[in-house]
Design a protein around this motif. Structure first.
Motif, short mmCIF file in Angstrom:
data_model
loop_
_atom_site.label_atom_id
_atom_site.label_comp_id
_atom_site.label_asym_id
_atom_site.label_seq_id
_atom_site.Cartn_x
_atom_site.Cartn_y
_atom_site.Cartn_z
N GLN A 1 0.88 -1.15 0.10
CA GLN A 1 0.06 -0.06 -0.02
C GLN A 1 1.01 1.40 0.10
O GLN A 1 1.62 1.29 0.81
N VAL A 2 0.35 2.17 -0.94
CA VAL A 2 1.32 3.37 -1.12
C VAL A 2 0.31 4.66 -0.88
O VAL A 2 -0.81 4.69 -1.50
N GLN A 3 0.72 5.59 -0.06
CA GLN A 3 -0.19 6.86 0.08
C GLN A 3 0.64 7.83 -0.36
O GLN A 3 1.92 8.16 -0.17
N LEU A 4 0.11 8.86 -1.21
CA LEU A 4 0.64 9.97 -1.83
C LEU A 4 0.11 11.27 -1.47
O LEU A 4 -1.26 11.16 -1.35
N ALA A 5 0.88 12.35 -1.39
CA ALA A 5 0.43 13.59 -1.13
C ALA A 5 1.28 14.64 -1.86
O ALA A 5 2.42 14.86 -1.48
N ARG A 27 6.64 1.22 2.87
CA ARG A 27 8.17 0.60 3.01
C ARG A 27 8.78 0.48 1.61
O ARG A 27 10.07 0.42 1.33
N THR A 28 7.93 0.00 0.71
CA THR A 28 8.52 -0.37 -0.88
C THR A 28 8.25 0.45 -1.67
O THR A 28 8.20 0.34 -2.80
N PHE A 29 8.19 1.78 -1.32
CA PHE A 29 7.96 3.10 -2.14
C PHE A 29 9.15 2.88 -3.30
O PHE A 29 8.84 3.43 -4.57
N SER A 30 10.31 2.67 -2.87
CA SER A 30 11.34 2.64 -4.00
C SER A 30 11.00 1.49 -5.17
O SER A 30 12.04 1.61 -6.07
N SER A 31 9.98 0.39 -4.95
CA SER A 31 9.82 -0.39 -5.80
C SER A 31 8.66 0.27 -7.03
O SER A 31 8.42 -0.75 -7.90
N TYR A 32 8.52 1.46 -6.64
CA TYR A 32 7.19 1.97 -7.71
C TYR A 32 7.80 2.82 -8.61
O TYR A 32 8.38 3.87 -8.04
N LYS A 107 -1.20 6.44 -19.19
CA LYS A 107 -2.70 6.23 -19.26
C LYS A 107 -3.00 6.31 -17.70
O LYS A 107 -2.40 5.57 -16.70
N PRO A 108 -3.86 7.00 -17.11
CA PRO A 108 -4.31 7.03 -15.75
C PRO A 108 -4.45 5.70 -15.36
O PRO A 108 -4.23 5.21 -13.86
N TYR A 109 -5.20 4.74 -15.92
CA TYR A 109 -5.66 3.36 -15.68
C TYR A 109 -4.49 2.61 -15.12
O TYR A 109 -4.64 1.46 -14.64
N GLU A 110 -3.36 2.98 -15.74
CA GLU A 110 -2.03 2.10 -15.44
C GLU A 110 -1.53 2.46 -14.14
O GLU A 110 -0.37 1.60 -13.67
N TYR A 111 -2.20 3.30 -13.30
CA TYR A 111 -1.64 3.69 -12.13
C TYR A 111 -2.20 3.09 -10.92
O TYR A 111 -3.61 3.34 -11.12
N ASP A 112 -1.76 2.67 -9.83
CA ASP A 112 -2.61 1.95 -8.85
C ASP A 112 -2.95 2.99 -7.67
O ASP A 112 -4.01 2.81 -6.99
N TYR A 113 -2.14 4.07 -7.51
CA TYR A 113 -2.31 4.89 -6.26
C TYR A 113 -2.23 6.35 -6.98
O TYR A 113 -1.20 6.76 -7.52
N TRP A 114 -2.79 7.27 -6.07
CA TRP A 114 -2.82 8.48 -6.47
C TRP A 114 -2.94 9.39 -5.34
O TRP A 114 -3.48 9.07 -4.13
#
Length: 124
Positions: A1-5, A27-32, A107-114
């Protein structure tokens, strides 16, 4: 899970600069891989720039190439968008988005977190 701001938006005159920041948790942000998109009123979100998980691959939309720079700091879970030579047509809501693994998506649909977005207004 990733949260973005996102942060850093605001009002700037044409020709000016802004730096947008995208703070991530997880913790795994560096994988994204992370991208910036923007959305004009009444329009779908459009791709601005993407940076791979390790920063080795960067892609820009033609409309911002040479003016915008995307970068990331994995140690601090941050991604940035330096915007120079801003134009009134850059006025939009800007969003950062993350997708797991390699490859860039346009494309937006290719991304999981916003993130929730930050507004950029460029005046004449």
């Amino acid at each position: 899970q990733v949260q973005l701001a996102e942060s850093g938006g605001g009002l700037v005159q044409a020709g000016g600069s802004l730096r947008l920041s995208c703070a991530a948790s997880g913790r795994t942000f560096s994988s994204y891989g992370v991208a910036w998109f923007r959305q004009f009123p009444g329009k779908e979100r459009e791709f601005v720039a993407h940076i791979s998980w390790n920063g080795a691959s960067i892609v820009y939309a033609d409309s911002v190439k040479g003016r915008f720079t995307i970068s990331r700091d994995n140690a601090n879970n941050m991604v940035y968008l330096q915007m120079n030579s801003l134009k009134p047509e850059d006025t939009a809501d800007y969003y950062c988005a993350a997708r797991y693994g390699s490859g860039h998506g346009l494309k937006p649909y290719e991304y999981d977190y916003w993130g929730q977005g930050t507004q950029v207004t460029v005046s004449q």
